[in-house]
Design a protein around this motif. Structure first.
Motif, mmCIF file in Angstrom:
data_model
loop_
_atom_site.group_PDB
_atom_site.id
_atom_site.type_symbol
_atom_site.label_atom_id
_atom_site.label_comp_id
_atom_site.label_asym_id
_atom_site.label_seq_id
_atom_site.Cartn_x
_atom_site.Cartn_y
_atom_site.Cartn_z
ATOM 1 N N GLY A 139 91.689 30.320 14.301
ATOM 2 C CA GLY A 139 90.679 30.741 15.264
ATOM 3 C C GLY A 139 89.396 29.932 15.205
ATOM 4 O O GLY A 139 88.379 30.332 15.786
ATOM 5 N N ARG A 140 89.420 28.791 14.520
ATOM 6 C CA ARG A 140 88.229 27.945 14.428
ATOM 7 C C ARG A 140 88.163 26.993 15.621
ATOM 8 O O ARG A 140 89.181 26.435 16.026
ATOM 9 C CB ARG A 140 88.239 27.152 13.124
ATOM 10 C CG ARG A 140 88.100 28.026 11.880
ATOM 11 C CD ARG A 140 88.267 27.224 10.609
ATOM 12 N NE ARG A 140 89.594 26.646 10.501
ATOM 13 C CZ ARG A 140 90.163 26.271 9.358
ATOM 14 N NH1 ARG A 140 89.505 26.408 8.217
ATOM 15 N NH2 ARG A 140 91.374 25.741 9.354
ATOM 16 N N LEU A 141 86.954 26.812 16.136
ATOM 17 C CA LEU A 141 86.754 25.923 17.276
ATOM 18 C C LEU A 141 86.726 24.473 16.793
ATOM 19 O O LEU A 141 85.775 24.036 16.157
ATOM 20 C CB LEU A 141 85.440 26.269 17.992
ATOM 21 C CG LEU A 141 85.084 25.402 19.204
ATOM 22 C CD1 LEU A 141 86.154 25.509 20.294
ATOM 23 C CD2 LEU A 141 83.719 25.806 19.771
ATOM 24 N N ALA A 142 87.779 23.745 17.114
ATOM 25 C CA ALA A 142 87.859 22.343 16.710
ATOM 26 C C ALA A 142 87.039 21.453 17.647
ATOM 27 O O ALA A 142 86.340 20.544 17.199
ATOM 28 C CB ALA A 142 89.318 21.892 16.699
ATOM 29 N N ALA A 143 87.132 21.729 18.931
ATOM 30 C CA ALA A 143 86.374 20.968 19.932
ATOM 31 C C ALA A 143 86.187 21.854 21.146
ATOM 32 O O ALA A 143 87.106 22.574 21.543
ATOM 33 C CB ALA A 143 87.113 19.686 20.319
ATOM 34 N N GLY A 144 85.001 21.802 21.738
ATOM 35 C CA GLY A 144 84.745 22.668 22.879
ATOM 36 C C GLY A 144 83.896 21.991 23.935
ATOM 37 O O GLY A 144 83.089 21.097 23.650
ATOM 38 N N TRP A 145 84.098 22.436 25.169
ATOM 39 C CA TRP A 145 83.353 21.932 26.322
ATOM 40 C C TRP A 145 82.633 23.116 26.966
ATOM 41 O O TRP A 145 83.270 24.049 27.462
ATOM 42 C CB TRP A 145 84.288 21.293 27.340
ATOM 43 C CG TRP A 145 84.939 20.032 26.866
ATOM 44 C CD1 TRP A 145 84.593 18.756 27.180
ATOM 45 C CD2 TRP A 145 86.076 19.909 25.972
ATOM 46 N NE1 TRP A 145 85.421 17.847 26.565
ATOM 47 C CE2 TRP A 145 86.341 18.530 25.803
ATOM 48 C CE3 TRP A 145 86.887 20.835 25.315
ATOM 49 C CZ2 TRP A 145 87.379 18.059 25.006
ATOM 50 C CZ3 TRP A 145 87.912 20.363 24.510
ATOM 51 C CH2 TRP A 145 88.155 18.985 24.362
ATOM 52 N N SER A 146 81.307 23.101 26.929
ATOM 53 C CA SER A 146 80.540 24.183 27.534
ATOM 54 C C SER A 146 80.711 24.156 29.046
ATOM 55 O O SER A 146 81.110 23.142 29.631
ATOM 56 C CB SER A 146 79.065 24.049 27.180
ATOM 57 O OG SER A 146 78.514 22.880 27.797
ATOM 58 N N PHE A 174 88.618 13.102 35.002
ATOM 59 C CA PHE A 174 87.310 12.849 34.400
ATOM 60 C C PHE A 174 87.464 12.892 32.890
ATOM 61 O O PHE A 174 88.514 13.286 32.373
ATOM 62 C CB PHE A 174 86.224 13.797 34.898
ATOM 63 C CG PHE A 174 86.454 15.275 34.665
ATOM 64 C CD1 PHE A 174 87.679 15.811 34.370
ATOM 65 C CD2 PHE A 174 85.383 16.160 34.750
ATOM 66 C CE1 PHE A 174 87.865 17.174 34.155
ATOM 67 C CE2 PHE A 174 85.548 17.529 34.543
ATOM 68 C CZ PHE A 174 86.798 18.021 34.243
ATOM 69 N N THR A 175 86.416 12.437 32.168
ATOM 70 C CA THR A 175 86.526 12.267 30.713
ATOM 71 C C THR A 175 85.306 12.814 29.963
ATOM 72 O O THR A 175 84.723 12.110 29.135
ATOM 73 C CB THR A 175 86.726 10.783 30.361
ATOM 74 O OG1 THR A 175 85.628 10.030 30.907
ATOM 75 C CG2 THR A 175 88.037 10.255 30.899
ATOM 76 N N PRO A 176 84.889 14.054 30.217
ATOM 77 C CA PRO A 176 83.744 14.593 29.467
ATOM 78 C C PRO A 176 84.077 14.770 27.986
ATOM 79 O O PRO A 176 85.149 15.269 27.627
ATOM 80 C CB PRO A 176 83.475 15.939 30.143
ATOM 81 C CG PRO A 176 84.798 16.332 30.733
ATOM 82 C CD PRO A 176 85.436 15.046 31.168
ATOM 83 N N GLU A 177 83.156 14.384 27.137
ATOM 84 C CA GLU A 177 83.331 14.550 25.696
ATOM 85 C C GLU A 177 82.911 15.969 25.280
ATOM 86 O O GLU A 177 82.038 16.577 25.908
ATOM 87 C CB GLU A 177 82.481 13.529 24.945
ATOM 88 C CG GLU A 177 83.088 12.139 24.910
ATOM 89 C CD GLU A 177 84.358 12.107 24.076
ATOM 90 O OE1 GLU A 177 84.282 12.249 22.850
ATOM 91 O OE2 GLU A 177 85.439 11.939 24.667
ATOM 92 N N PRO A 178 83.505 16.513 24.214
ATOM 93 C CA PRO A 178 83.121 17.846 23.731
ATOM 94 C C PRO A 178 81.650 17.898 23.328
ATOM 95 O O PRO A 178 81.103 16.931 22.802
ATOM 96 C CB PRO A 178 84.028 18.054 22.508
ATOM 97 C CG PRO A 178 85.177 17.124 22.701
ATOM 98 C CD PRO A 178 84.600 15.936 23.408
ATOM 99 N N ASP A 179 81.018 19.028 23.598
ATOM 100 C CA ASP A 179 79.644 19.248 23.140
ATOM 101 C C ASP A 179 79.551 20.482 22.245
ATOM 102 O O ASP A 179 78.473 20.990 21.977
ATOM 103 C CB ASP A 179 78.684 19.378 24.325
ATOM 104 C CG ASP A 179 79.040 20.529 25.268
ATOM 105 O OD1 ASP A 179 80.180 21.030 25.213
ATOM 106 O OD2 ASP A 179 78.164 20.928 26.066
#
Length: 458
Positions: free
Chosen positions: A337-344, A261-266
């Motif tokens: 430690g910075r969030l570059a991209a995340g998926w909830s 699957f291909t969910p984009e970061p939110d």
């Protein structure tokens, strides 16, 4: 009572559900405290309601519960709203519920069902508090039939015959549940698909797809095998979250590595400012074109991007439902430690949805077309499908996360950013496995290799 049914035998319920297109159902005997006020207990986790049914996960208002101390006070309570939930009334009408949902009480943990009122401000009388107080000993059953890609066709059974009660008691439990029974209903969609795939197998066909008007068109892109399989099965391509064939997901693949699957970061910089993300963490592949690539597995720093994929606010092996109010997410973090991209958690579960609960992986091959007439018509490739496929049933949030922890499922991103020509920008977050035949055993409860034409001949 306008919604209640009182079948004397189980096959009466099967006939009712089948007439409304359901293929399977969950049946739950209700206790006297199961009503519209107290809600209906489902499980300690999401199973078996998710991902059998199509739901949308989100956060709702803060909890006021003081259960187990004050730790839960003020926390958001996750919920999963059914995308389509209809009651069948005594006349056979389907009446949509206003907002039927599964509420997740992470502090216990447990999930409960509520929101049964219809758009007409009605509901089964036997779900009311007054009824359960006045008739505590009447047997009641909540029936959730699954139609298509996860629609709910709900039936309320009250005061059925003894034979019905005995037949329900003899049904197998739903996977992972002690309170829900599982019922197979109606025509066997899987068997129908097997027969159709057998007709497609072992014969070269030109690469093509159907347009919105079901007109056949040549197709020569990278997804030629997937589109051609859909074409041969009469499926119009779409990009929504429904399964490809009456709720069953079809995956044509030419190699063992498969994109699931291909969910984009939110979350993170990617979601806030894509351009800044690419300029900060990407590399200049050629003048004026920035890319970010590399295999990212949980816990391993990717040398190519300098980012580490992490699962945050969850312990391996723990219930996902128990952590659902703790801002669980999967993120790419830099060395600072910075969030570059995340998926909830909601983003991941909404994409790993009901359509994945039954998936068929079809091996395909493609070759250059050499037929002059087909070449003249615009076909560059010939595609052929194997008559041996992998049929997968039943997945869960826990299986998805365990595959991430184990490194079986990984992120293989391919975004592109062109500051001088934004029309060339591409966002692509690919979640892949290296060998789908091996990975399937981590992701699904039931994995079978099916010889299509042998099955169809039986």
């Amino acid at each position: 009572m306008s919604f209640e049914f009182a079948p004397t035998r189980l096959d009466e319920l099967v006939s009712l559900l089948s007439a409304h297109g359901a293929q399977e159902a969950l049946i739950k005997p209700l206790r006297k405290n199961h009503n519209d006020k107290n809600q209906i207990y489902s499980a300690a986790g999401f199973d078996p309601v998710y991902p059998m049914f199509d739901v949308t996960f989100s956060l709702r208002g803060a909890s006021t519960s003081r259960k187990k101390g004050s730790r839960t006070m003020g926390k958001f309570i996750p919920e999963a709203v059914f995308r389509k939930f209809c009651w069948i009334d005594s006349t056979g009408r389907e009446i949509p519920a206003r907002e039927a949902k599964m509420i997740i009480y992470a502090q216990y943990p447990e999930t409960r069902l509520s929101g049964f009122q219809t758009v007409e401000n009605t509901m089964p009388e036997t779900l009311s508090v007054d009824f359960t107080k006045q008739h505590p000993d009447i047997a009641r059953y909540l029936v959730l039939g699954r139609r298509g890609a996860g629609e709910v066709i709900a039936v309320m059974v009250a005061d059925p015959g003894r034979r019905f009660m005995g037949e329900v008691a003899s049904l197998p439990n739903a996977t992972g549940s002690r309170v829900w029974k599982h019922l197979r209903v109606g025509r066997n969609v899987s068997a129908a698909l097997e027969r159709m795939l057998c007709e497609v197998a072992n014969r070269p066909v030109p690469g093509c797809r159907l347009d919105a008007n079901r007109k056949s068109l040549p197709f020569n892109g990278t997804q030629v095998c997937g589109y051609t399989l859909e074409h041969e099965l009469g499926i119009v391509p779409n990009s929504d979250k429904n399964g490809d064939f009456e709720g069953i997901e079809l995956k044509a693949h030419t190699q063992n590595k498969v994109t699931l699957f291909t969910p984009e970061p939110d979350m993170g910089l990617y979601a806030e400012d894509f351009a800044k993300f690419m300029l900060t963490y990407g590399y200049e592949a050629k003048p004026g074109e920035f890319r970010l690539t590399g295999i990212h597995r949980v816990g391993d720093r990717c040398e190519k991007s300098g980012l580490t994929l992490k699962i945050v606010n969850h312990e391996r092996g723990a219930s996902i439902a128990a952590a659902a109010d703790k801002d669980v997410h999967v993120g790419l973090y830099d060395d600072q430690g910075r969030l570059a991209a995340g998926w909830s958690l909601e983003r991941l579960l909404n994409c790993w949805s009901a359509k994945h609960n039954e998936s068929v992986y079809v091996r395909a091959s493609k070759a250059r077309c050499e037929d002059p007439a087909l070449l003249a018509a615009g076909h560059k490739y010939m595609v052929e499908f194997s008559d041996r496929v992998m049929w997968c049933h039943e997945t869960s949030a826990e299986q998805l996360f365990e595959a991430l922890y184990a490194g079986t499922l990984f992120l293989d991103p391919a975004p592109k950013y062109c500051p001088e020509n934004v029309s060339l920008n591409k966002r692509r977050s690919q979640w892949r496995v290296n060998n789908i035949t091996e990975a399937a055993n981590d992701l699904y409860t039931d994995v079978r290799m099916v010889s299509l034409c042998d099955s169809a001949a039986e």
